[in-house]
Design an enzyme around this catalytic site. Structure first.
Site, mmCIF file in Angstrom:
data_model
loop_
_atom_site.group_PDB
_atom_site.id
_atom_site.type_symbol
_atom_site.label_atom_id
_atom_site.label_comp_id
_atom_site.label_asym_id
_atom_site.label_seq_id
_atom_site.Cartn_x
_atom_site.Cartn_y
_atom_site.Cartn_z
ATOM 1 N N GLY A 97 6.474 6.131 -3.537
ATOM 2 C CA GLY A 97 5.802 5.258 -4.500
ATOM 3 C C GLY A 97 4.509 5.869 -5.023
ATOM 4 N N ARG A 144 12.454 9.085 -4.334
ATOM 5 C CA ARG A 144 12.570 8.687 -2.930
ATOM 6 C C ARG A 144 13.687 9.409 -2.160
ATOM 7 N NH1 ARG A 144 9.060 4.856 -1.619
ATOM 8 N NH2 ARG A 144 8.385 3.319 -3.149
ATOM 9 N N ASP A 148 7.011 8.791 6.167
ATOM 10 C CA ASP A 148 8.356 9.369 6.243
ATOM 11 C C ASP A 148 8.398 10.759 5.602
ATOM 12 O OD1 ASP A 148 9.548 7.358 7.631
ATOM 13 O OD2 ASP A 148 10.304 6.306 5.853
ATOM 14 N N LYS A 172 -0.421 10.234 1.482
ATOM 15 C CA LYS A 172 -0.427 9.316 0.335
ATOM 16 C C LYS A 172 0.185 7.980 0.687
ATOM 17 C CE LYS A 172 2.999 8.154 -1.270
ATOM 18 N NZ LYS A 172 4.327 7.735 -1.709
ATOM 19 N N THR A 173 -0.312 6.907 0.253
ATOM 20 C CA THR A 173 0.356 5.611 0.117
ATOM 21 C C THR A 173 -0.676 4.512 -0.089
ATOM 22 O OG1 THR A 173 1.814 3.921 1.017
ATOM 23 C CG2 THR A 173 0.620 5.165 2.656
ATOM 24 N N ASP A 186 -0.154 1.647 0.721
ATOM 25 C CA ASP A 186 0.054 0.662 1.791
ATOM 26 C C ASP A 186 -0.974 0.782 2.913
ATOM 27 O OD1 ASP A 186 2.227 0.059 0.290
ATOM 28 O OD2 ASP A 186 3.698 0.984 1.617
HETATM 29 P P1 FBP Z 1 5.329 4.306 -0.418
HETATM 30 O O1 FBP Z 1 5.526 3.920 1.002
HETATM 31 O O2 FBP Z 1 6.366 5.225 -0.913
HETATM 32 O O3 FBP Z 1 3.938 4.814 -0.678
HETATM 33 O O4 FBP Z 1 5.512 2.967 -1.267
HETATM 34 C C1 FBP Z 1 4.525 2.127 -1.708
HETATM 35 C C2 FBP Z 1 5.115 0.884 -2.336
HETATM 36 O O5 FBP Z 1 4.310 0.558 -3.452
HETATM 37 C C3 FBP Z 1 5.226 -0.317 -1.406
HETATM 38 O O6 FBP Z 1 4.010 -1.028 -1.307
HETATM 39 C C4 FBP Z 1 6.314 -1.115 -2.053
HETATM 40 O O7 FBP Z 1 6.977 -1.964 -1.132
HETATM 41 C C5 FBP Z 1 7.243 -0.056 -2.554
HETATM 42 O O8 FBP Z 1 6.441 1.086 -2.800
HETATM 43 C C6 FBP Z 1 7.981 -0.458 -3.807
HETATM 44 O O9 FBP Z 1 8.870 0.536 -4.120
HETATM 45 P P2 FBP Z 1 9.532 0.789 -5.543
HETATM 46 O O10 FBP Z 1 8.552 1.541 -6.359
HETATM 47 O O11 FBP Z 1 10.703 1.635 -5.217
HETATM 48 O O12 FBP Z 1 9.853 -0.533 -6.159
#
Ligand code: FBP
Length: 553
Positions: free
Chosen positions: A81, A145, A176, A202-203, A205
């Site tokens: 993400g 992803r 991951d 990165k994230t 979250d």
């Molecule tokens: P990452 O763990 O890849 O950094 O994802 C962050 C995130 O924004 C989460 O908060 C959310 O649940 C998810 O990506 C949403 O994913 P998508 O962009 O595939 O809808």
């Protein structure tokens, strides 16, 4: 590319580096620390990573650069993400690569890890990279992803690396993706390919954090963006005095984003998934907790409020997880077709009633009908319910509404209850990075190249002491294996980076816990406003409340 005035102004911004990385490449020396051990399961992790386990922590210091000169061809990918600042990681990497030797090359593989498999890439140039300095988004090369984890994928990556003469690969990703970076590093070392692998944390979250990584990048900007919006909503609520706003925020399982937004905005309610799990709270208990605040405030003439709901909340409610597990079982294999062939919702409802245990059906039965139906509509490719797609903000507001109706009938609740719903996620993931994220990300990228130049592999680019001004930040690297333990994934024991959940005895939660009772009853809203890029450092370089509290500041 058409540039907005802010984009042009941000192009002028020079990200701040940690003190020891300032003054030119020739003045960056390395200090080698003590050998490391993984946080748990040492023998198993060591056996799985014989070539990369146990390496030393690295810190960069001012001194003469003793790295061996060689032409560097580095590949970089963005994984997962979006998170504000990703472009600056690449800019920092590029600048360090070119400052070391202008003949060095940086290739960006497009669309995430699959770009490495498909050999879909661009070679960065000054002209191309300059358009993206200090901007949000991952559109510089795109993200994806796809997971890089199989032997077959690693063989293809090795071929692609050979074709371009890659000396290193930088993976910008979450827990991951960095776990996979460690596995790829081990593979590359075991097969003597000469390709180094470095990760960057990165994230949005905030769940890639541990004693070495103080924060993942993007968390600062995303939470500031959501907090600005929540603050605006609070002010609207306090002006009109007629709505309760239920706001779901992204963040996957962990509630770091929700907690940080609560610390920034002091809403009436903020649910914390980790607490719900620890206290084994039921849906009814959570509903009552929110309804108590609505009732007290309503009876005081305050018929408005704000509740923050973390997106992962329902997974933490024990009775809800049991229900989900039973539904997955109920629709396993051919039974989905049987269910889908039923003529209407009434027939489906009977099928569900017959298939679930009495306990789970009782939980199912109190859910609003739209959630009941969502549970059976939205399935992932493995046939599982996609919990993150459940509109939990609506679920709780509907359950609170039903509870308040009972209280009204009993004569205890005298107020009015009007609901509004919001989901903040995508609004914050590509915002222009705050000065903090712009600086932190640029430093992570610059630092990643210094690790490559000094020959390290299987390391995460580490910049610490980040609650202090950038001058005092400490740049270095930590072996990824140090952050790993064994966990059960898809029925197998796997080495993974431990995900950080909200710690209930940590300072950020403790602060929230000490104040939330007052916030639930009174109107204590705070309005953080928009991220500021220009102005006094105490406004523009402010880090998160979470980080400040964790550091005892
Ligand atoms: P990452 O763990 O890849 O950094 O994802 C962050 C995130 O924004 C989460 O908060 C959310 O649940 C998810 O990506 C949403 O994913 P998508 O962009 O595939 O809808």
């Amino acid at each position: 590319m058409n540039l907005s005035p802010l984009q042009k102004a941000r192009y002028e911004y020079s990200p701040k580096l940690p003190g020891m990385l300032r003054g030119g490449i020739s003045e960056i020396s390395v200090k080698v620390g003590a050998p490391t051990e993984s946080v748990a399961d040492q023998a198993k992790i060591k056996a799985l990573f014989p070539n990369t386990y146990g390496k030393e922590e690295i810190t960069f210091v001012k001194g003469s650069n003793t790295s061996a000169a060689k032409k560097q061809v580095v590949g970089v990918i963005l994984s997962g993400g979006q998170a504000p600042g990703g472009h600056n990681v690449i800019c920092g990497l590029y600048d360090a690569i070119k400052a070391t030797d202008k003949n060095n090359v940086l290739l960006g593989f497009k669309g995430g890890p699959s770009g490495l498999i498909d050999d879909d890439y661009i070679e960065f140039t000054d002209e191309y990279i300059n358009q993206y300095r200090n901007t949000g988004g991952f559109d510089i090369i795109g993200s994806g992803r796809t997971k890089l984890e199989t032997e077959e994928q690693f063989k293809i990556v090795t071929e692609v690396a050979k074709k371009h003469g890659l000396t290193a690969i930088v993976i910008i990703g979450g827990d991951d993706s960095n776990t996979n970076a460690a596995v790829l590093a081990e593979y590359m070392a075991a097969h003597d390919t000469g390709v180094q692998v470095i990760g960057c944390p990165k994230t949005i979250d905030g769940d890639l954090k541990n004693e070495d990584i103080e924060a993942s990048f993007g968390f600062d900007t995303a939470t500031k963006t959501y907090s600005e919006l929540i603050g605006n909503i609070e002010r609207d609520a306090n002006s009109a005095k007629k709505y309760w706003h239920f706001i779901k925020v992204m963040g996957r399982s962990a509630s770091h984003v929700a907690l940080e937004c609560a610390l920034e905005t002091q809403p009436n309610i903020c649910l914390i998934g980790e607490e719900v799990a620890a206290k084994k709270m039921s849906l009814a208990q959570i509903t009552n907790y929110i309804a108590d605040s609505v009732e007290k405030r309503g009876n005081n003439g305050e018929n408005f409020g704000v509740a923050i709901i973390p997106e992962g909340i329902v997974e933490f409610v024990p009775e809800f997880s049991k229900l989900i597990a039973e539904i997955n079982e109920l629709l396993a294999g051919k039974k989905t077709e049987e269910f889908n062939a039923l003529p209407n919702w009434a027939a489906k409802y009977e099928f569900i009633k017959k298939g679930l245990s009495g306990e789970s059906f009782a939980v199912f039965d109190i859910l609003p009908e739209f959630v009941q139906q969502q549970l059976f509509l939205e399935r992932d490719p493995h046939g599982n319910v996609q919990v993150s797609l459940i509109e939990s903000e609506k679920l709780f507001s509907e359950m609170v509404k039903a509870e308040l109706a009972k209280r009204k009938a009993a004569g205890t609740y005298k107020g009015k209850f009007g609901q509004q719903h919001h989901f903040f996620g995508y609004e914050g993931r590509c915002a222009f990075p705050s000065n903090f994220d712009a600086d932190y990300c640029y430093s992570l990228g610059y630092n990643a190249f210094m690790l490559i130049q000094y020959g390290y592999t299987g390391y995460l680019s580490k910049v610490s002491n980040i609650s202090k001004p950038a001058e005092e930040w400490v740049a270095g690297g930590m072996p990824i294996t140090k952050m790993m333990n064994m966990e059960r994934r898809n029925g197998e024991d796997k080495p993974v980076i431990r995900k950080a959940l909200v710690e209930l005895d940590g300072a950020p939660f403790k602060y929230f816990e000490a104040h939330r009772e007052e916030w639930a009853e009174k109107t204590c809203f705070t309005y953080p406003g928009a991220i500021q890029y220009f102005g006094p450092a105490e406004v523009c370089d402010l880090t998160t409340r979470t980080l400040a509290l964790e550091k005892g500041e």
